[in-house]
Design an enzyme around this catalytic site. Structure first.
Site, PDB file in Angstrom:
ATOM      1  N   ARG A  69      28.383  25.655  72.992  1.00 38.29           N
ATOM      2  CA  ARG A  69      29.821  25.581  72.715  1.00 38.29           C
ATOM      3  C   ARG A  69      30.546  26.544  73.635  1.00 38.29           C
ATOM      4  O   ARG A  69      30.036  27.612  73.963  1.00 38.29           O
ATOM      5  CB  ARG A  69      30.102  25.983  71.254  1.00 38.29           C
ATOM      6  CG  ARG A  69      29.756  24.916  70.251  1.00 38.29           C
ATOM      7  CD  ARG A  69      30.227  25.294  68.851  1.00 38.29           C
ATOM      8  NE  ARG A  69      29.529  26.419  68.309  1.00 38.29           N
ATOM      9  CZ  ARG A  69      30.020  27.647  68.215  1.00 38.29           C
ATOM     10  NH1 ARG A  69      31.254  27.910  68.610  1.00 38.29           N
ATOM     11  NH2 ARG A  69      29.296  28.623  67.710  1.00 38.29           N
ATOM     12  N   TYR A 197      27.566  18.488  75.807  1.00 33.19           N
ATOM     13  CA  TYR A 197      26.774  19.284  74.859  1.00 33.19           C
ATOM     14  C   TYR A 197      27.277  19.077  73.418  1.00 33.19           C
ATOM     15  O   TYR A 197      28.492  19.148  73.156  1.00 33.19           O
ATOM     16  CB  TYR A 197      26.815  20.788  75.221  1.00 33.19           C
ATOM     17  CG  TYR A 197      26.277  21.595  74.076  1.00 33.19           C
ATOM     18  CD1 TYR A 197      24.906  21.628  73.837  1.00 33.19           C
ATOM     19  CD2 TYR A 197      27.123  22.217  73.171  1.00 33.19           C
ATOM     20  CE1 TYR A 197      24.402  22.280  72.727  1.00 33.19           C
ATOM     21  CE2 TYR A 197      26.630  22.877  72.058  1.00 33.19           C
ATOM     22  CZ  TYR A 197      25.275  22.909  71.847  1.00 33.19           C
ATOM     23  OH  TYR A 197      24.783  23.538  70.733  1.00 33.19           O
ATOM     24  N   LYS A 206      32.033  20.618  64.418  1.00 28.70           N
ATOM     25  CA  LYS A 206      32.864  21.822  64.410  1.00 28.70           C
ATOM     26  C   LYS A 206      34.344  21.473  64.560  1.00 28.70           C
ATOM     27  O   LYS A 206      35.207  22.081  63.929  1.00 28.70           O
ATOM     28  CB  LYS A 206      32.436  22.752  65.545  1.00 28.70           C
ATOM     29  CG  LYS A 206      30.979  23.143  65.493  1.00 28.70           C
ATOM     30  CD  LYS A 206      30.653  23.894  64.236  1.00 28.70           C
ATOM     31  CE  LYS A 206      29.234  24.416  64.277  1.00 28.70           C
ATOM     32  NZ  LYS A 206      28.894  25.108  63.036  1.00 28.70           N
ATOM     33  N   HIS A 226      32.233  27.239  56.907  1.00 25.63           N
ATOM     34  CA  HIS A 226      30.997  27.257  57.700  1.00 25.63           C
ATOM     35  C   HIS A 226      29.877  27.786  56.799  1.00 25.63           C
ATOM     36  O   HIS A 226      29.451  28.933  56.935  1.00 25.63           O
ATOM     37  CB  HIS A 226      31.232  28.172  58.905  1.00 25.63           C
ATOM     38  CG  HIS A 226      30.173  28.128  59.951  1.00 25.63           C
ATOM     39  ND1 HIS A 226      29.989  29.147  60.867  1.00 25.63           N
ATOM     40  CD2 HIS A 226      29.248  27.194  60.269  1.00 25.63           C
ATOM     41  CE1 HIS A 226      28.999  28.832  61.688  1.00 25.63           C
ATOM     42  NE2 HIS A 226      28.530  27.664  61.347  1.00 25.63           N
ATOM     43  N   SER A 248      26.096  32.840  63.447  1.00 29.27           N
ATOM     44  CA  SER A 248      24.929  32.282  64.138  1.00 29.27           C
ATOM     45  C   SER A 248      23.795  33.295  64.202  1.00 29.27           C
ATOM     46  O   SER A 248      24.030  34.498  64.218  1.00 29.27           O
ATOM     47  CB  SER A 248      25.309  31.904  65.562  1.00 29.27           C
ATOM     48  OG  SER A 248      26.374  31.015  65.515  1.00 29.27           O
ATOM     49  N   CYS A 250      21.666  34.142  62.054  1.00 33.02           N
ATOM     50  CA  CYS A 250      21.434  34.956  60.866  1.00 33.02           C
ATOM     51  C   CYS A 250      20.704  34.161  59.782  1.00 33.02           C
ATOM     52  O   CYS A 250      20.666  34.576  58.627  1.00 33.02           O
ATOM     53  CB  CYS A 250      22.744  35.526  60.346  1.00 33.02           C
ATOM     54  SG  CYS A 250      23.491  36.693  61.482  1.00 33.02           S
ATOM     55  N   ASP A 277      25.131  23.722  57.202  1.00 31.22           N
ATOM     56  CA  ASP A 277      26.113  24.258  58.159  1.00 31.22           C
ATOM     57  C   ASP A 277      27.563  24.224  57.664  1.00 31.22           C
ATOM     58  O   ASP A 277      28.305  25.140  57.947  1.00 31.22           O
ATOM     59  CB  ASP A 277      26.007  23.473  59.477  1.00 31.22           C
ATOM     60  CG  ASP A 277      26.692  24.180  60.642  1.00 31.22           C
ATOM     61  OD1 ASP A 277      26.597  25.410  60.726  1.00 31.22           O
ATOM     62  OD2 ASP A 277      27.329  23.490  61.461  1.00 31.22           O
ATOM     63  N   ARG A 374      18.224  21.954  70.906  1.00 29.26           N
ATOM     64  CA  ARG A 374      18.546  21.477  69.563  1.00 29.26           C
ATOM     65  C   ARG A 374      17.742  20.269  69.136  1.00 29.26           C
ATOM     66  O   ARG A 374      17.258  19.512  69.974  1.00 29.26           O
ATOM     67  CB  ARG A 374      20.033  21.054  69.534  1.00 29.26           C
ATOM     68  CG  ARG A 374      21.016  22.172  69.824  1.00 29.26           C
ATOM     69  CD  ARG A 374      21.251  22.997  68.607  1.00 29.26           C
ATOM     70  NE  ARG A 374      22.110  24.137  68.861  1.00 29.26           N
ATOM     71  CZ  ARG A 374      22.944  24.636  67.946  1.00 29.26           C
ATOM     72  NH1 ARG A 374      23.045  24.101  66.759  1.00 29.26           N
ATOM     73  NH2 ARG A 374      23.652  25.706  68.231  1.00 29.26           N
TER      74      ARG A 374
END
Ligand code: OXD
Ligand code: MN
Length: 595
Positions: A69, A197, A206, A226, A248, A250, A277, A374
């Site tokens: 991103r 991407y 998102k 989120h 992210s 975590c 997510d 991914r």
């Protein structure tokens, strides 16, 4: 396809702008998607993987300059800059349309434009929303088919007059200098150009489900967050649901798919995944907060995913999955990434496309897979997918959990005093970089509610909206907690094992929600008594547990006062828009720490 004039008019406008050679509507029909898979395989856009070992799975590589991103090229184009706020990039909507219009002009010449109607949320749910994405990428079509519910059903939902989110994506030349991910919340419009991407081009995720949806949610009185959603089933078969927001890296996907430690498995505890997510939350008729996962798949980071770290995520990728920027094992056409196992394929193709001896290549410190490679996997593949995943009402939420990576400051877990204080805990959320570099202590980055890159309007107003929701929910509001799996000792070692053992903390959280356990009131909120977190079977002693739960006032004062990253400095960015309740909570915290 549809008689909806809003759809047809917009489509004509967009066709006139991007000038595709053909237009193809995606119907949701499997035969059509199979044809597209064949076409993309023939052109080399995707590669079919081993039919026995990975049935229905494909491989794709993005351009080397296009692997993540791009937050610096992501814009929120509200009528005024103030509405977008100090931590979003802003462009005047008129200027943005005009500048981007030039880039899009003729961008699909020689290409087919695919029209993808899709639903975010469960088909038939009154809380689902529709988007239509126009794209010239088959890869996008195939990913959208996994991540959302695509096809004619979406057109049925909006009928002849319903509204939808207008999403335009063109690959153009993947030129990073002209790459833009642009949102117009007041028009429910998203324009993305020059990227291929996932996070930049799967516009349901998102862009819609967080940035546009957060602005819609504020207007309509709900929340787009989120957050993962999971259910904990106790031995009596009762399931309680929690949402958790972590920045992210975590462990959100890991927590969502957690496998309980042995002693709890034996007692009959289970964990069910509703989402990993994004959560759309609203007040139900019973006055409680209910959550729905608007997505239909997982767009997960591959590296680090293994049988040990996340068995359920790995299982989810065994069929009908698209892998992007991982490594290929040319001997058997399977995939590999760092952390999958200790056996990199010898006959490998690394993520940029070079044939290498994987063993030698990784031994020299190179990575076979891009660190942000991914998998796009259908949620229905997940062994622990909740039976409520398709429930049009979603699930009732008992607790909201915030978390970050804090080597020193935050204890393993604590509970906020009430919703307003919990909002402050979320608003001041931060994560630290590890102290790997010489002399560097953890560098704190503020990431309120893990929404820093995803709030579609001024973050201060977003906190205001949280406070409003709390007032509506009253005493039926979920309890708000903060966790920190990443606390370190004086030797810089993690003190808590994490992964499945995080279930021990989840159980304390649920016990608190049901008033089954007392807690110690401290300057920052309620902290567990040492004996109330079960450490059976762990290589942890009471002293370590004490340290994990300790509050060092010095660190907390630093967290408030730090010149560059402190809470005061951060709040000051928002000027008068900062809700007064946040100021109140800050001064309460300061006073409590002085005592
Ligand atoms: C993210 C993601 O970047 O979920 O947060 O892809
Ligand atoms: Mn995410």
């Amino acid at each position: 396809m549809t008689k909806n004039q809003k759809v047809l008019t917009w489509l004509e406008e967009m066709k006139a702008l991007v000038k595709p050679d053909n237009v193809v509507w995606i119907t949701g029909d499997q035969a059509q998607l199979d044809e597209l898979r064949k076409e993309a395989t023939a052109s080399g856009e995707i590669i079919e993987l081993n039919k026995e070992k990975l049935p229905g799975c494909y491989y794709h590589r993005t351009a080397v300059n296009d692997v993540a991103r791009v937050e610096d090229r992501t814009f929120i184009c509200t009528p005024t800059k103030e509405e977008a706020g100090p931590i979003n990039n802003w462009m005047d909507p008129k200027e943005a349309y005009s500048m981007l219009g030039k880039l899009y002009d003729g961008a699909m010449k020689g290409h087919t434009m695919y029209v993808i109607p899709y639903i975010m949320g469960v088909y038939g749910s009154p809380f689902a929303k529709v988007g239509i994405e126009l794209t010239d990428s088959i890869y996008v079509v195939l990913n959208m088919d996994i991540m959302t519910r695509v096809g004619n059903k979406a057109l049925e939902v909006i009928g002849d007059d319903g509204d939808f989110v207008k999403c335009l994506h063109a690959k153009k030349d993947i030129n990073p200098d002209e790459r833009y991910i642009v949102h117009f919340p007041q028009d429910n419009t998203i324009w993305s150009i020059n990227s291929g991407y996932g996070g930049n081009v799967l516009l349901g995720k998102k862009c819609f489900a967080l940035r546009i949806a957060s602005a819609m949610a504020r207007r309509e009185g709900w929340m787009a967050e989120h957050m993962l959603i999971l259910g904990v089933e106790n031995p009596k078969g009762e399931v309680k649901y929690v949402c958790a927001a972590f920045p992210s890296a975590c462990g959100k996907t890991n927590l969502a798919m957690l496998i309980p430690p042995e002693y709890l498995k034996q007692q009959g505890y289970k964990v069910w995944t509703v989402g990993d997510d994004i959560a759309w939350l609203r007040m139900g008729e019973d006055g409680r907060l209910w959550a729905m996962n608007p997505e239909a798949g997982f767009f997960g980071v591959a590296p680090g995913t293994s049988e040990k770290t996340n068995f359920n995520a790995l299982e989810s990728t065994k069929k009908n999955t698209i892998f992007t920027n991982v490594a290929l094992n040319n001997d058997d056409m399977t995939v590999w990434w760092e952390g999958l196992d200790k056996n990199p394929p010898e006959n490998a193709t690394e993520w940029m496309g070079a044939k290498v001896n994987g063993k030698e290549y990784t031994a020299s410190g190179n990575k076979l897979a891009n660190p942000n490679s991914r998998f796009t996997a259908p949620a229905s593949n997940c062994p622990c997918i909740s039976k409520e995943f398709e429930n049009p009402q979603g699930v009732p939420i008992s607790a909201i959990i915030f978390g970050g990576r804090r080597a020193k400051c935050a204890p393993l877990v604590y509970q906020s005093r009430n919703w307003q204080h919990g909002t402050f805990v979320g608003a001041t959320m931060a994560s630290e970089t590890t102290a790997a570099a010489a002399g560097a202590v953890g560098v704190v980055r503020r990431d309120p509610m893990a929404m820093k890159p995803f709030a579609g309007y001024n973050m201060a107003d977003y906190w205001g909206h949280w406070l409003e929701m709390g007032k509506k929910l009253g005493d039926k509001a979920p309890k708000i907690f903060h966790v920190n799996w990443f606390r370190k000792d004086e030797n810089d070692e993690f003190m808590w094992p994490g992964f499945g053992d995080n279930m021990r903390v989840l159980l304390w959280i649920l016990n608190r929600c049901e008033n089954k356990v007392e807690a110690e009131e401290t300057a920052i909120g309620y902290v567990p008594y040492v004996d109330d977190i079960n450490i059976e079977g762990l290589n942890i002693d009471k002293k370590t547990m004490k340290d994990l739960l300790a509050i060092d006032k010095k660190h907390w004062i630093e967290d408030i006062e730090d010149d560059s990253t402190g809470i005061k400095k951060y709040f000051a960015k928002f000027g008068d828009r900062l809700p007064k309740e946040m100021k109140e909570e800050l001064s309460t915290l300061e006073k409590n720490l002085e005592k």
